[in-house]
Structure formats: C-alpha cells, structure tokens
Scaffold this active site. Structure first.
Site, PDB file in Angstrom:
ATOM      1  N   SER A 187     -17.863  17.331 -15.827  1.00  0.00           N
ATOM      2  CA  SER A 187     -19.072  17.914 -16.398  1.00  0.00           C
ATOM      3  C   SER A 187     -19.037  19.437 -16.417  1.00  0.00           C
ATOM      4  O   SER A 187     -19.515  20.069 -17.373  1.00  0.00           O
ATOM      5  CB  SER A 187     -20.303  17.439 -15.615  1.00  0.00           C
ATOM      6  N   HIS A 239     -22.664  21.935 -13.458  1.00  0.00           N
ATOM      7  CA  HIS A 239     -23.029  22.213 -14.848  1.00  0.00           C
ATOM      8  C   HIS A 239     -23.259  23.704 -15.058  1.00  0.00           C
ATOM      9  O   HIS A 239     -22.736  24.299 -16.004  1.00  0.00           O
ATOM     10  CB  HIS A 239     -24.307  21.449 -15.217  1.00  0.00           C
TER      11      HIS A 239
END
Length: 332
Positions: A187, A239
């Site tokens: 991610s 993230h």
C-alpha cells in the site's frame, strides 16, 4: 524575441488538448508533444505483480495451515483441498491468508525486531508480503490500473524508483508509530504512485488545458483512499509515508521539458529556448530533493534510536484510526 510561453501557446500540436486529463476520460495525461508521442512498453509493473503473487504462494507454502493449525482456538483451515496451501481459519485471518506468525517469519514489519533485532531489511521485505488473497488482489489491481499507465508515460526506471522508495518511506513512518503489531502490504508503494501523479500535475501545470478538473479528480481519489485509513486494522501511516515520498519524487523525476525545447531543431533560426525546464520546475525539484533527504534521514535516525512517533505527535493517532461507537482502535 519570442518568449518560451508564447512559443508553447503558438506551436503546441493541434491535438494536444485531447491529451490532457479532464477528469471524465483517461485517468492520467498522455504526452503533449509529437516528439514524445511514443509510449514505453510497460513490463516492470507486470513483473512487480508477478513477483508479489509468487511471494504470496511461497508464504502460503511455508504457512502450511494443516500442519500448524490450532483447531480448538480458531476452527478448521479454509479450502482444505488445497493441502498445505489452504488458508487460516477466517476467525484468525478473514482475508484468506497465512497466520501472523508466518508473516512475521517471512519479513513483516515489526518495530521490535527492526530496532532491537537489527533487522532493518524488514523495511523492504514487508512491501512484498500480503495478509491474504483479498489483500493481494486489491493491491495488484490497483498497481495495474495506476502503474501501467505511469510506466508507459515515464519509463520503467523512474517509476521503478518511485515505487520502491515510496514503499520504503511508508515502512519508515509506519514503524515510527505502529510498534505493537506487524504490518505488511504494497500500500505504501501504491500511495507513492498516487502522490507522484499529484506532483506531476503540479510541476507540469502549464500543459493541462483543464487544470481544475484534473486537480480535483486526483484530490478526490487521494482523500477517499486516505479516509479508508481511519478504519481499524488499516495501516494509514504506511499510506501517508508512501504518498509523501512519491509526492516529492514526482517533482524530482517527472518534470516534462518545455515544448519549445523538444522542438528546438524545427524552430526558426531566430527562436531560441534557453533551458529544458522552466524555472519553477527546477525550484520545486531542488526543494523536493532537500525535503526527501531530510525526511529519510530524520525518520531513520528516530527509528533506530527507538523513538515512538506518538510522543512527538499526540494527535497523529487519529490519522490511523478514529474511534467511534461502531469500532474500537486497539494497536494491540
């Protein structure tokens, strides 16, 4: 003498307006110059996808649920007909994947082992592991949708560097804040590609005909993805770290040359383009490089000194999980 801005307005190819992002068609701008109309063939992103799939298969082989299952706690393995490739019980892993112990053994991000066990390599290996089949499919679909187009536009070298460094940056920030559980997944690298799309739009601002729509589209995509990170058990620090790394790298690696510079051999004798890039592109690139080096240096120093990010940013806990009446936020 004709200025470079006038040159770009007057001599831009007639079809260039069709190559800009409008938010209604293509999700990313195509090349704006006839000299850049040819695309690179995307091969590195497919290689990354295959590598992630192979690693997942290896992890499941090592996991061997039927041999290590503790049925009295979680129940039976899922899809037992797969033999040693069967998944852990859904009560233990609802994403159809291996156990936490297997992920830890194979290189998951774990603060204690990185700092006190001198296993800094986990900052890299965690980006190639996935918690389950669902996790893998979602991330690989995202990688194909975002990465292939970027590689076609800018080539494998630059996109490869952005992907790998963004994953590394996401791992650093995640380790500074999430210190009581493991973390895996691509991610951070994927958010790095989103970040670089945004900075590419900014640094190449003058080539877009519908700037507001392009900027709004990217901002909405980023906000929605980051908003998912406030849910429990989602590593939003990876993230954010990946996004910021990719955002800075976009200013450094993805500025587009001035149109006049690309067409300099076809220009009249009296027309000259003094530099390949505009002044603001050079300035943004230098600022981004300084910020990236400083961020990596400070982050690594804090991490290997055993610092807890929450001690320096108490409100940052709400960036990763917002407690509500529907769920609790438990870092354990």
């Amino acid at each position: 003498m004709m200025s470079s801005d006038d040159l770009e307005r007057q001599q831009r190819p007639k079809n260039s307006s069709n190559n800009d992002t409008t938010g209604t068609g293509s999700s990313y701008p195509t090349s704006y110059s006839s000299t850049e109309s040819s695309y690179w063939t995307s091969w590195l992103v497919p290689v990354f996808v295959v590598a992630n799939i192979v690693v997942f298969v290896v992890v499941m082989y090592v996991n061997n649920c039927r041999k290590h299952i503790h049925g009295r706690f979680y129940g039976k393995c899922v899809a037992g007909f797969l033999g040693r490739f069967s998944f852990q019980p859904l009560k233990e892993n609802p994403l159809f994947g291996p156990s936490a112990n297997t992920l830890e053994k194979m290189g998951a991000l774990e603060w204690w082992k990185i700092v006190h066990g001198h296993q800094g390599w986990r900052l890299v290996t965690a980006n190639w592991l996935h918690a389950g089949l669902i996790h893998l499919v979602v991330n690989m679909l995202s990688l194909v949708l975002i990465g292939v187009r970027l590689e076609q536009q800018f080539g494998f070298l630059r996109i490869g560097v952005i992907y790998l460094l963004s994953g590394f940056g996401g791992s650093i920030l995640s380790s500074l804040f999430i210190q009581k559980s493991i973390s895996v997944g691509a991610s951070g690298a994927l958010f790095g590609l989103l970040g670089t799309m945004l900075s590419e739009l900014i640094t190449n601002w003058t080539i877009y005909s519908n700037k507001a729509a392009a900027l709004l589209t990217l901002i909405v995509i980023v906000v929605i993805n980051l908003a998912v990170g406030i849910l429990p058990f989602v590593d939003n620090f990876a993230h954010i770290g990946g996004f910021m790394t990719g955002f800075l790298l976009g200013f450094i690696l993805l500025p587009r040359p001035q149109f006049g510079w690309l067409e300099r051999h076809n220009l009249p004798a009296g027309v000259r383009v003094r530099s390949k890039y505009k002044v603001y592109q050079y300035i943004l690139g230098m600022i981004a490089l300084a910020a990236l080096v400083a961020g990596f240096t400070v982050g690594l120093v804090m991490l290997f000194h055993g610092e807890n990010g929450y001690k320096h940013c108490h409100w940052c806990r709400y960036l990763n999980c917002v407690p509500t009446s529907k769920w609790e936020c438990n870092s354990n």
